[in-house]
Design a protein around this motif. Structure first.
Motif, PDB file in Angstrom:
ATOM      1  N   TYR A  89       3.968 -11.809  -3.587  1.00 50.75           N
ATOM      2  CA  TYR A  89       3.002 -10.668  -3.313  1.00 50.75           C
ATOM      3  C   TYR A  89       1.743 -11.086  -3.351  1.00 50.75           C
ATOM      4  O   TYR A  89       0.910 -10.916  -2.485  1.00 50.75           O
ATOM      5  N   THR A  90       1.404 -11.965  -4.347  1.00 51.81           N
ATOM      6  CA  THR A  90       0.082 -12.293  -4.474  1.00 51.81           C
ATOM      7  C   THR A  90      -0.475 -13.461  -3.347  1.00 51.81           C
ATOM      8  O   THR A  90      -1.503 -13.587  -2.689  1.00 51.81           O
ATOM      9  N   ARG A  91       0.679 -14.158  -2.867  1.00 51.40           N
ATOM     10  CA  ARG A  91       0.203 -14.803  -1.625  1.00 51.40           C
ATOM     11  C   ARG A  91       0.091 -14.059  -0.424  1.00 51.40           C
ATOM     12  O   ARG A  91      -0.774 -14.500   0.414  1.00 51.40           O
ATOM     13  N   ARG A 133       3.743  -2.513  -6.537  1.00 48.96           N
ATOM     14  CA  ARG A 133       4.650  -1.408  -5.981  1.00 48.96           C
ATOM     15  C   ARG A 133       4.147  -0.373  -5.113  1.00 48.96           C
ATOM     16  O   ARG A 133       4.872  -0.039  -4.409  1.00 48.96           O
ATOM     17  N   ARG A 134       2.763  -0.247  -5.264  1.00 43.53           N
ATOM     18  CA  ARG A 134       2.058   0.526  -4.174  1.00 43.53           C
ATOM     19  C   ARG A 134       2.281  -0.197  -2.957  1.00 43.53           C
ATOM     20  O   ARG A 134       2.762   0.560  -1.954  1.00 43.53           O
ATOM     21  N   TYR A 135       2.246  -1.558  -2.760  1.00 37.71           N
ATOM     22  CA  TYR A 135       2.537  -2.078  -1.595  1.00 37.71           C
ATOM     23  C   TYR A 135       3.902  -1.943  -0.907  1.00 37.71           C
ATOM     24  O   TYR A 135       4.137  -1.540   0.124  1.00 37.71           O
ATOM     25  N   GLU A 136       4.814  -1.928  -1.960  1.00 35.38           N
ATOM     26  CA  GLU A 136       6.133  -1.811  -1.639  1.00 35.38           C
ATOM     27  C   GLU A 136       6.425  -0.295  -1.023  1.00 35.38           C
ATOM     28  O   GLU A 136       7.498  -0.476  -0.138  1.00 35.38           O
ATOM     29  N   GLN A 137       5.693   0.564  -1.711  1.00 33.62           N
ATOM     30  CA  GLN A 137       5.862   1.968  -1.370  1.00 33.62           C
ATOM     31  C   GLN A 137       5.354   2.442  -0.048  1.00 33.62           C
ATOM     32  O   GLN A 137       5.675   3.410   0.730  1.00 33.62           O
ATOM     33  N   THR A 138       4.284   1.787   0.285  1.00 37.13           N
ATOM     34  CA  THR A 138       3.267   2.308   1.375  1.00 37.13           C
ATOM     35  C   THR A 138       3.013   1.101   2.461  1.00 37.13           C
ATOM     36  O   THR A 138       2.549   1.532   3.558  1.00 37.13           O
ATOM     37  N   GLY A 139       3.418  -0.183   1.860  1.00 37.93           N
ATOM     38  CA  GLY A 139       2.868  -1.028   2.960  1.00 37.93           C
ATOM     39  C   GLY A 139       1.338  -1.530   2.965  1.00 37.93           C
ATOM     40  O   GLY A 139       1.051  -2.328   3.749  1.00 37.93           O
ATOM     41  N   ILE A 140       0.759  -0.985   2.037  1.00 41.15           N
ATOM     42  CA  ILE A 140      -0.705  -1.205   1.944  1.00 41.15           C
ATOM     43  C   ILE A 140      -1.069  -2.331   0.825  1.00 41.15           C
ATOM     44  O   ILE A 140      -0.616  -2.131  -0.267  1.00 41.15           O
ATOM     45  N   LEU A 141      -1.447  -3.360   1.122  1.00 39.83           N
ATOM     46  CA  LEU A 141      -1.875  -4.585   0.263  1.00 39.83           C
ATOM     47  C   LEU A 141      -2.826  -3.884  -0.659  1.00 39.83           C
ATOM     48  O   LEU A 141      -4.044  -3.533  -0.044  1.00 39.83           O
ATOM     49  N   THR A 142      -2.692  -4.035  -1.839  1.00 38.73           N
ATOM     50  CA  THR A 142      -3.420  -3.405  -2.988  1.00 38.73           C
ATOM     51  C   THR A 142      -3.875  -4.546  -3.946  1.00 38.73           C
ATOM     52  O   THR A 142      -2.950  -5.219  -4.746  1.00 38.73           O
TER      53      THR A 142
END
Length: 423
Positions: free
Chosen positions: A349-351, A283-292
């Motif tokens: 996402y994990t890919r 969800r953080r990636y979806e909100q910020t574009g930062i792979l987490t």
């Protein structure tokens, strides 16, 4: 007078919690990744003592690091990277050295040792005649590979027994909880015993200790010290114990949930909590574009070790040092966390995570620990823990959980009952 009122919070199992992953044959590139991870141990194991350096060419180690090595060694054997003779010789050499190391206060392994001399050292690898204390969490992790060895390699049982029969487990277990030891501030003689472990790590470690028959039922209890924090609309479990009062931080990170999954196969509680840990990072990636993919990690510059967390000390996405100092400029995408999330929750996402770190290694030295978020530079420290966990994850991918090969995370599990207290 102060009294406590308790109410129950219901933590429902997520309807979209996926099935536990089934083993699959490794691809050629995954087999290469495993061989890269093994190269760290080829380079960093001391031939005479059998102990592995905690980081590349640094001759200090902890029992956690030796556990990562032993678990990586088991994985290398399962994946046919090494043969039976090499596995046996490496295991025996390590166990024989651990059977003769000096113990802190004559009771339990010191927090750190020199890998060449076997001397007790401090965290700067300086000799310490007294030692600096013991870590109950580190000791507990060592019981995971020991349990595997005694069940699968009876010829190693005697060597393993010589190690642990010297350890006074009663010194680290009290009231069904685990206690570490440290020298009192300003003293090289007085010892403080401190309850050790916070939500996630505490339960993972307690599972390992319980395999040896010890009552650590309070430490195994997920809900007794749990509270929930809403992050991106997901209720994330954290520890209610205040660092100011209890002297220890709760680091909500991927690692204990990844280890619980790949080693034990989760239980009904950790399966749900791990799923939320994965979801909130996505969800953080979806909100910020930062792979987490966050975890605790060594870094290749001061302060050398950072807890990159989902939640800690009242803050979301907090990055801190062990003493609680801000380390947000050193927040990283963790290589080992990316591997762990991928083998447990493989998804688009994990890919993406794996595509980012798939070449984050030196083929002759091992995997780097991660990538800095702010600069996108590689965190070039190479460690036993990162490479050991990568080997574990790849072994899990092909064979399933180490301890319970028949484990399946249940679906539709009963809700967790969490006591929420108010003074």
């Amino acid at each position: 007078a102060t009294h406590t009122l308790s109410t129950d919070i219901m933590i429902e199992a997520s309807a979209n919690q996926p099935d536990f992953p089934k083993p699959v044959e490794l691809t050629p590139i995954e087999r290469k990744w495993a061989r890269v991870a093994w190269s760290f141990f080829e380079n960093n194991v001391q031939a005479e003592t059998g102990l592995v350096n905690s980081t590349d060419n640094y001759t200090s180690t902890t029992l956690w690091d030796q556990s990562s090595y032993l678990l990586g060694l088991i994985a290398a054997k399962r994946l046919d990277i090494i043969d039976e003779d090499e596995f046996y010789q490496r295991s025996v050499t390590l166990l024989n050295s651990l059977a003769k190391i000096e113990l802190f206060d004559g009771r339990l392994p010191n927090k750190a040792y020199n890998t060449v001399s076997l001397d007790m050292v401090d965290y700067n690898n300086q000799p310490s005649v007294r030692g600096i204390g013991w870590s109950a969490i580190d000791i507990a992790r060592f019981l995971v590979p020991v349990n595997y060895l005694v069940w699968n390699y009876p010829e190693l049982t005697t060597s393993a027994k010589r190690v642990v029969e010297r350890w006074d487990f009663t010194s680290m277990i009290d009231n069904a909880e685990m206690y570490g030891a440290r020298l009192r501030a300003g003293s090289d003689q007085e010892i403080d015993h401190v309850q050790e472990g916070r939500l996630g790590y505490e339960e993972y470690a307690a599972k390992a200790v319980s395999l040896a028959g010890w009552d650590v039922s309070r430490a195994l209890d997920y809900v007794g010290n749990m509270k929930l924090v809403d992050i991106y609309g997901i209720d994330i479990a954290t520890d209610r114990r205040d660092p100011e009062e209890f002297g220890a931080h709760n680091y909500v990170v991927s690692e204990p949930y990844v280890l619980d999954g790949i080693e034990f196969g989760w239980d009904r509680h950790s399966a749900e909590l791990a799923w939320r840990i994965y979801q909130v990072q996505k969800r953080r990636y979806e909100q910020t574009g930062i792979l987490t993919a966050v975890s605790e990690d060594n870094i290749d510059r001061e302060p050398h070790f950072v807890y990159n967390t989902i939640f800690s000390s009242g803050k979301q996405w907090n990055a801190i040092t062990e003493d609680g100092s801000d380390a947000s400029e050193f927040r990283t995408l963790s290589t080992k966390a990316a591997f762990g999330l991928h083998v447990l929750f493989e998804s688009d996402y994990t890919r993406k995570l794996m595509n980012r770190i798939h070449d984050n290694f030196d083929e002759d030295r091992g995997w780097y620990s991660g990538v800095y978020e702010a600069s996108n530079d590689t965190n070039k420290i190479i460690t036993a823990n990162t490479n050991g966990i990568i080997l574990e994850t790849l072994s899990f991918r092909q064979f399933g959980p180490l301890i319970n090969e028949n484990a399946l995370a249940p679906s539709g599990v009963a809700p967790l009952q969490v006591a929420e207290s108010a003074d």
